[in-house]
Design a protein around this motif. Structure first.
Motif, PDB file in Angstrom:
ATOM      1  N   ALA A 128       8.477 -25.513 -11.733  1.00 30.17           N
ATOM      2  CA  ALA A 128       9.618 -24.650 -11.939  1.00 30.17           C
ATOM      3  C   ALA A 128       9.185 -24.594 -13.445  1.00 30.17           C
ATOM      4  O   ALA A 128       9.311 -22.960 -14.220  1.00 30.17           O
ATOM      5  N   VAL A 154       9.963 -23.774  -6.965  1.00 25.01           N
ATOM      6  CA  VAL A 154      11.195 -24.786  -7.739  1.00 25.01           C
ATOM      7  C   VAL A 154      11.821 -26.044  -7.353  1.00 25.01           C
ATOM      8  O   VAL A 154      12.718 -26.322  -7.574  1.00 25.01           O
ATOM      9  N   GLY A 202      11.434 -16.811 -10.869  1.00 25.58           N
ATOM     10  CA  GLY A 202      11.718 -18.265 -10.176  1.00 25.58           C
ATOM     11  C   GLY A 202      12.215 -17.497  -8.982  1.00 25.58           C
ATOM     12  O   GLY A 202      12.404 -17.771  -7.646  1.00 25.58           O
ATOM     13  N   SER A 219      17.832 -22.919  -7.942  1.00 32.91           N
ATOM     14  CA  SER A 219      16.648 -23.553  -9.008  1.00 32.91           C
ATOM     15  C   SER A 219      17.755 -24.518  -9.806  1.00 32.91           C
ATOM     16  O   SER A 219      18.363 -23.368 -10.749  1.00 32.91           O
TER      17      SER A 219
END
Length: 382
Positions: free
Chosen positions: A345, A98, A127, A151
């Protein structure tokens, strides 16, 4: 300016508190001299502005010595100072999927030029990071673990206290990118075993653009990123050894840091806990409304879970850029579309070929603005 629904706080917060604007005005009028470069009254006043900013930041982050906080122009500069100043040839670094390009690009640069070894630990589609996988990535030459606290695409939050304990146990240093968490999540550098903390002034700390900083543990010495005048040890050929002068070459953005000090004081007044609660409630309201639209898929932690004030999503009907364009031009709603400088990500979320729309809230966001966003999305997808 025409009325705008501003949902781009993850990029920069707006509007700024009136106290920030006033502090900048006073600084420009009364403390506009060069700090640390003279002994006259205005230069001394400018120096006090900078030290006052360090003190406010130290109070927020649990830092004992305010001079362990280096003032920078943004998080990117702070991360470059930390990464390039700490790592040596042959060192190994653990990062996550991320990470923002402000982490990934310096790491890849050192991988290419210094032979630094880098591993990016996977996260799941929401995440979330598993600490077991971080521990499995350690090597005998692991010197640094870098993580984005939250993130900037998914809004997911890394468990810093547990990660910090793990990193310390393994004898490495933890560098935290707090671009999306400073001022919103409680960060205590000593309790969380954080060796270095990079943060922006212009997001959750409510200050102006062109401000940021890096906390450096007193146990860590970095090679300076910039070399030049500091106003101290001027007779020496090398950078000063004293902090923070060692890392702050050149004339600083005093007026900007005056604004940052005022912003941090507002955060201390409101407290990160209350700010986070406000933003979380708004993100839940936004997610609940978006989930009624069948063509929308929300990225990051599912509804009800912890997240910062970010809600990114994709549409089966419109591209991210087209949807953001229509929200702006037809409804006066400011969001961001694209890849958000975090390609790994997007790979984790399965959106690496399409990007996403990101709506992000702040302390100034009101529930009625979320309602306007949901109304616009319903009309566009009607």
């Amino acid at each position: 300016m025409d009325s705008i629904v501003y949902l781009d706080h993850a990029a920069t917060s707006w509007p700024k508190p009136p106290e920030v604007l006033e502090a900048m005005r006073v600084s420009m009028e009364e403390a506009a001299a060069n700090p640390g470069r003279g002994s006259h009254a205005m230069a001394v006043k400018a120096s006090r502005v900078l030290y006052g900013t360090r003190k406010a930041l130290a109070a927020l982050f649990g830092v004992r010595n305010p001079n362990d906080i280096v003032l920078t122009s943004n998080t990117t500069e702070a991360l470059n100072l930390a990464i390039k100043g700490y790592l040596r040839e042959g060192d190994h670094v653990i990062a996550t999927m991320v990470e923002h390009n402000s982490v990934r690009r310096p790491l890849e640069y050192l991988k290419r030029t210094r032979g630094v070894q880098v591993d990016y630990v996977a996260v799941n589609g929401e995440g979330e990071l598993r600490l077991q996988e971080v521990e499995a990535a350690f090597r005998s030459n692991t010197k640094l673990v870098v993580c984005s606290h939250s993130s900037n695409l998914l809004g997911s939050i890394i468990p810093l206290e547990e990660l910090g304990a793990l990193v310390k146990k393994r004898g490495a240093v933890l560098l935290v990118d707090a671009a999306q968490s400073a001022g919103v999540l409680d960060i205590q550098v000593e309790d969380m075993k954080i060796g270095m903390l990079a943060f922006p002034g212009h997001k959750g700390l409510l200050g102006p653009q062109g401000t940021g900083g890096l906390y450096i543990s007193p146990d860590i010495d970095l090679e300076p990123l910039l070399h030049g005048g500091t106003g101290s040890q001027s007779e020496a050929l090398e950078q000063p050894t004293v902090r923070p002068d060692r890392y702050e070459a050149g004339t600083p953005n005093t007026v900007g840091f005056a604004g940052l000090q005022a912003g941090v004081r507002k955060v201390l007044e409101w407290t990160p806990r209350q700010i986070y609660r406000h933003e979380w409630e708004l993100t839940q309201m936004l997610m609940e409304g978006l989930l009624t639209l069948p063509s929308i898929r929300i990225l990051g932690p599912e509804q009800g879970k912890a997240r910062t004030g970010i809600v990114a999503f994709v549409s089966d009907t419109y591209s991210a850029s087209e949807l953001a364009f229509r929200l702006d031009r037809e409804y006066g709603i400011a969001v961001r579309s694209g890849y958000h400088c975090t390609p790994l990500a997007h790979m984790a979320a399965g959106t690496d070929r399409m990007g996403a729309v990101r709506a992000s809230v702040g302390i100034s966001t009101r529930p009625e603005e979320i309602s306007l966003m949901l109304q616009a999305m319903a009309e566009i997808h009607g």
